[in-house]
Design a protein around this motif. Structure first.
Motif, short mmCIF file in Angstrom:
data_model
loop_
_atom_site.label_atom_id
_atom_site.label_comp_id
_atom_site.label_asym_id
_atom_site.label_seq_id
_atom_site.Cartn_x
_atom_site.Cartn_y
_atom_site.Cartn_z
N GLY A 574 0.82 -1.20 0.00
CA GLY A 574 0.00 0.00 0.00
C GLY A 574 0.85 1.25 0.00
N LEU A 575 0.53 2.19 -0.88
CA LEU A 575 1.22 3.48 -0.98
C LEU A 575 0.20 4.58 -0.77
CD1 LEU A 575 3.43 2.82 -4.15
CD2 LEU A 575 4.06 2.49 -1.75
N GLY A 585 -4.28 7.21 -1.97
CA GLY A 585 -3.54 5.97 -1.79
C GLY A 585 -3.95 4.93 -2.81
N CYS A 586 -3.13 3.90 -2.87
CA CYS A 586 -3.44 2.78 -3.77
C CYS A 586 -2.79 1.52 -3.21
CB CYS A 586 -2.93 3.07 -5.18
SG CYS A 586 -3.51 1.87 -6.40
N ASN A 587 -3.55 0.43 -3.22
CA ASN A 587 -3.06 -0.87 -2.78
C ASN A 587 -2.88 -1.79 -3.99
OD1 ASN A 587 -3.26 -0.05 -0.09
ND2 ASN A 587 -5.36 -0.77 0.09
N PHE A 588 -1.76 -2.51 -3.99
CA PHE A 588 -1.47 -3.49 -5.03
C PHE A 588 -1.19 -4.82 -4.34
CE2 PHE A 588 0.26 0.66 -5.95
CZ PHE A 588 -0.22 0.96 -7.21
N LEU A 629 -5.53 -10.69 -8.85
CA LEU A 629 -4.67 -9.51 -8.83
C LEU A 629 -5.50 -8.37 -8.27
CD1 LEU A 629 -2.09 -7.92 -9.59
CD2 LEU A 629 -3.14 -7.54 -11.85
N LEU A 630 -4.98 -7.73 -7.21
CA LEU A 630 -5.73 -6.69 -6.48
C LEU A 630 -5.20 -5.32 -6.85
CD1 LEU A 630 -7.54 -5.58 -4.14
CD2 LEU A 630 -5.64 -6.07 -2.61
N LEU A 631 -6.12 -4.40 -7.17
CA LEU A 631 -5.78 -3.01 -7.42
C LEU A 631 -6.86 -2.15 -6.78
CD1 LEU A 631 -4.00 -0.88 -8.81
CD2 LEU A 631 -5.46 -1.11 -10.83
N GLU A 632 -6.47 -1.29 -5.80
CA GLU A 632 -7.46 -0.56 -5.01
C GLU A 632 -7.01 0.89 -4.77
OE1 GLU A 632 -10.09 -1.21 -0.93
OE2 GLU A 632 -8.16 -2.22 -1.16
N PRO A 633 -7.41 1.84 -5.63
CA PRO A 633 -7.12 3.25 -5.37
C PRO A 633 -8.18 3.86 -4.44
CG PRO A 633 -8.14 3.00 -7.51
CD PRO A 633 -7.99 1.61 -6.95
N SER A 634 -7.79 4.92 -3.72
CA SER A 634 -8.72 5.57 -2.80
C SER A 634 -8.37 7.04 -2.65
CB SER A 634 -8.70 4.88 -1.42
OG SER A 634 -7.41 4.94 -0.86
N SER A 655 -13.48 5.25 -3.38
CA SER A 655 -12.59 4.10 -3.52
C SER A 655 -13.12 3.17 -4.60
CB SER A 655 -12.43 3.35 -2.20
OG SER A 655 -13.63 2.71 -1.84
N ALA A 656 -12.20 2.44 -5.18
CA ALA A 656 -12.54 1.41 -6.17
C ALA A 656 -11.62 0.22 -5.93
CB ALA A 656 -12.40 1.94 -7.59
N LYS A 657 -12.18 -0.98 -5.96
CA LYS A 657 -11.41 -2.19 -5.72
C LYS A 657 -11.60 -3.13 -6.90
CE LYS A 657 -10.78 -5.94 -2.36
NZ LYS A 657 -11.27 -6.52 -1.08
N GLY A 658 -10.53 -3.30 -7.66
CA GLY A 658 -10.58 -4.20 -8.80
C GLY A 658 -9.95 -5.54 -8.47
N MET A 659 -10.68 -6.64 -8.72
CA MET A 659 -10.20 -8.00 -8.47
C MET A 659 -10.20 -8.74 -9.81
SD MET A 659 -9.62 -8.03 -5.18
CE MET A 659 -9.55 -9.73 -4.67
#
Length: 837
Positions: A574-575, A585-588, A629-634, A655-659
């Motif tokens: 997470g960044l 932020g965004c989680n990978f 594969l997880l991609l989650e910007p906020s 927020s958006a969570k792409g799976m």
């Protein structure tokens, strides 16, 4: 500028002594001691050349002082012309660290050129106070220690502090107290850590109470003697605490005053039995002469108020002329608006009568509290302009980190939201304090402007940041309510067991390493995290995490166990970047999800299909671990005036969570989950009521609803959404036929969601507030178009809030507009910590 710096050191609180040596006309040496300083600036100007070209600047220190911090404070570049004022300023900033006992400045000439050298010798300072011994409330004794962290350690003050602690324990009734003190020394930073181990033993109790009155009472005063003995005998059997003892003696003393014994004395003799933790008390009372004060006609002031006013004279009140006492009462009434008060005094042998005629109260009160004094001297316009100019030009000076620390100086500096030379703004000072606190590394942080004389428009800031213990271990256990089983009967009670191990600053990068575990009936959480505040040279918060979590979902009624479980396993990076009112932020990462039916029945396969159909989930995906594969910007936008108790402002969350599936089993399980939340707080005019409103929208972009993992769907119900339903138990509901008269109902969740919460928050009494609320929502497994045609979910209710420093203790009770199941309760209640939104 020279005269200004002379004034700085002439008024400084430090005492400096200066010794000047000049071995040759090109070599100078100045030693600054902690003794006397009045002539420092003058001696430097007389001994040092007005300016000199130096090729090098160097320093030595007997404690840790990085080059970055030294050159930041001294601010003299190599290969430059150095003036006397620059040397004065450098010494000024070094002394403000409150660490160095002597500073030796030497100017040496060599073949390669002149070298300016600083030799720094520090004194021992107090680092931390660590309290040991198993006892509740021991932290409050830390404040009795007379030396603050960062101050020079003094053995006499240390001994005095121990005496104060012994006295405090005795005040509380602990006379077998022992305090073992141990001092540990850190030579690298010359800090002393004080270890105090408390062993207080048993609290003493009062065993026997004796009362001796050495005044010959007349027979009519026998009742008074019995009353005094009764009041003091009440101490028998209670804990021997000095405060309670003083209160009891004070009450007896005042009782005697009311009876006319203004000169009574009470002496106490104590006999301690330390083996049995008991104490015997003997009171010796001398009443002295009696003169009872009797007041009649008073209504505005009580007898006690009038007596207290006259007793301001103490024991001498008996010897004062009655006219003087009369004038005191008249003055008391006149100061409170009674202009026609009259007081007559009648004296008998042992009584003094005050006959009061109060009269009517006037409109003017002679009180200094409401007096407004206006100045008749005009303020020159030039003075006002100069003050405004000075306020505008005032700017941040250097930040001086007091003491010495192993923590890198540059890491502290980079968290500050202001810079040297920037216009002064107290808001930036507050934000810098919050940024340092957010690191979660320090035991305490003090950031404040230097209060001494400073150059115009350049205000230094002093920072005291004491590192916390590097290892923190927490264990917790308890019980709680597990969602809903049979409408929150004892079937829903669950154990709670877990712990946390936190390693602070393991790599000296303001980082931390966390191990967290929680086990309950409805869920299991296992996490390993590593966090650091910066990514390379950018202020990007970085979080690396490995996790293995499982969540169990109950039925509404019927089976007394959870129906199914969803497991999440993965690793994530997470960044995030934080500004004053915004955070992005965004989680990978990679995550494996699996849904299993919790079943121990013989016909397992058939039951699995029944549950899968009830929750509208594809049976082919049961017991299949699907990698994603997880991609989650906020995005967070925060303009609230207070984070715990907001009264105005707004909060926005997007927020958006792409799976994205990574194998053939999950080809039809791709989805993107989008959430938008907006909260608004508005104080209503003329009444102490806060209007709080929240709107939440959610939608999952995906073709087939039954391929979405149950844990990723939207649910409503609970203390933070619809408070008339239990956690996640809003319709739509599925039915599981279990062979009984009452089938199991299980929530299916939704693909689209709308949730609106409206609250009116108002004060009730002191820290207790009240709330009335209206919650509504829509939940549907189809498209957004179908959402508006779905059933309205609503609840109306009220709540109470008790304010605490960590947030409100909240009780809410909500009533359903319609029941999802006929025999389910029409209300739900919650007791939790924190606002609903």
């Amino acid at each position: 500028m020279r005269s200004f710096y002379t004034n700085i050191f002439a008024t400084s609180i430090l005492m400096l002594a200066v010794t000047v040596h000049a071995s040759t006309p090109s070599e100078y040496k100045i030693i600054v001691h902690s003794s006397q300083e009045k002539e420092l600036a003058q001696l430097i100007r007389e001994a040092m050349p007005s300016s000199v070209l130096i090729d090098n600047i160097a320093y030595t220190s007997d404690v840790i002082l990085t080059e970055a911090e030294f050159f930041y404070l001294v601010d003299i570049p190599r290969q430059s012309v150095v003036t006397k004022d620059q040397i004065i300023q450098a010494i000024f900033y070094l002394l403000r660290k409150n660490k160095f006992e002597t500073i030796t400045v030497s100017l040496q000439s060599a073949v390669s050129g002149h070298t300016l050298h600083f030799d720094l010798v520090s004194y021992w300072t107090l680092g931390k106070i660590k309290l040991h011994g198993f006892m509740l409330g021991k932290e409050r004794y830390r404040y009795l220690y007379a030396i603050e962290s960062g101050e020079q350690f003094d053995q006499q003050k240390h001994n005095y502090s121990l005496e104060q602690m012994y006295a405090a324990f005795k005040q509380e009734g602990y006379y077998n107290i022992s305090i073992d003190d141990r001092l540990s020394y850190d030579d690298a930073i010359k800090e002393v850590t004080v270890h105090l181990t408390f062993k207080r033993g048993k609290i003493f109790k009062i065993r026997d109470v004796e009362v001796h009155m050495n005044h010959e009472l007349q027979e009519k005063n026998g009742a008074l003697e019995r009353e005094v003995c009764t009041r003091l005998q009440r101490l028998h059997g209670i804990h021997y605490q000095r405060q309670q003892l003083n209160e009891a003696v004070s009450h007896v003393k005042y009782f005697l005053l009311e009876e006319g014994y203004l000169q009574s004395t009470i002496e106490l003799e104590e006999r301690f039995d330390k083996e049995r933790s008991k104490v015997d008390l003997s009171f010796f009372i001398d009443l002295g002469p009696r003169k009872e004060f009797i007041f009649t006609g008073n209504s505005h002031f009580s007898k006690r108020q009038l007596l207290d006013h006259l007793l301001l004279f103490g024991r001498s009140a008996l010897m004062l002329p009655t006219d003087l006492l009369r004038e005191e009462i008249i003055t008391l009434y006149q100061n409170n608006g009674f202009k026609q008060v009259a007081v007559d005094v009648h004296e008998e042998e042992d009584k003094l009568f005050f006959i009061i005629q109060e009269g009517s109260i006037g409109t003017e009160v002679a009180s200094t509290e409401n007096v407004i004094v206006e100045s008749t001297v005009p303020v020159p316009e030039q003075t006002i302009a100069e003050q405004h100019k000075n306020a505008v030009c005032d700017s941040f000076g250097k930040t001086i980190v007091t003491g010495s620390s192993r923590f890198p100086f540059e890491y502290l500096l980079r968290e500050l939201t202001y810079a040297h030379g920037q216009n002064w703004d107290p808001f930036n000072l507050k934000q810098s304090h919050l940024a340092l606190k957010d690191l979660n590394l320090f035991d305490h942080i003090h950031l404040y402007p230097y209060q001494g004389m400073v150059p115009l428009g350049d205000r230094p800031v002093q920072l005291k940041a004491m590192l916390d213990n590097p290892l923190e271990v927490r264990l917790h256990t308890g019980a709680g309510a597990q969602g809903t089983l049979r409408d929150l009967t004892f079937d829903g009670i669950t154990y709670k067991l877990g712990g946390m191990v936190l390693f602070k600053n393991p790599f000296n990068q303001a980082d931390y390493f966390l191990l967290n575990a929680d086990f309950t009936r409805p869920y299991r959480i296992l996490e390993v995290q590593y966090w650091r505040p910066w990514l390379f040279n950018r202020p990007v918060r970085t979080l690396a995490q490995v996790y293995n979590n499982a969540f169990k979902y109950p039925s509404l009624r019927g089976l007394q166990r959870n129906l199914y479980q969803v497991t999440h396993q993965g690793l994530m990076l997470g960044l995030s970047r934080k500004w004053t009112n915004m955070e992005m932020g965004c989680n990978f990462g990679f995550e494996w999800m699996e849904t299993n039916i919790s079943n121990k029945l013989p016909q397992e396969g058939e039951f699995n299909r029944l549950v899968a159909r009830a929750i509208n989930f594809d049976p082919c995906l049961l017991q299949v671990k699907i990698p994603y594969l997880l991609l989650e910007p906020s995005l967070f936008i925060n303009y609230l005036d207070d984070q715990l108790y907001p009264t105005q402002g707004f909060l926005t969350v997007l927020s958006a969570k792409g799976m994205f599936p990574l194998d053939r089993w999950g080809e039809d399980a791709l989805f993107v989950k989008c959430i938008a939340e907006q909260s608004l707080f508005v104080p209503l005019p003329r009444i102490p009521v806060i209007l709080a409103l929240r709107l939440r929208l959610g939608y999952i972009i995906f073709q087939r609803f039954n391929n979405i993992m149950p844990s990723e769907r939207f649910y409503l119900g609970g203390a933070f959404s619809l408070r008339s339903y239990q956690n996640d138990l809003c319709p739509p509901l599925g039915i599981v036929e279990n062979g009984t008269a009452k089938p199991d109902y299980v929530p299916q969740g939704g693909k689209a969601m709308i949730n609106i919460n409206l609250e009116l928050r108002f004060p009730l009494y002191k820290q207790l507030n009240g709330v009335v609320f209206q919650d509504v929502g829509f939940l549907d497994g189809g498209s957004l178009r179908d959402l508006v045609h779905s059933d309205l979910l609503a609840g109306t209710g009220f709540g109470l809030r008790y304010n605490t420093p960590i947030g409100p203790i909240r009780f809410d009770m909500g009533f359903k507009w319609q029941k999802p199941v006929p025999d389910v309760s029409s209300l739900a209640w919650f007791l939790t910590l924190g606002q609903a939104f």
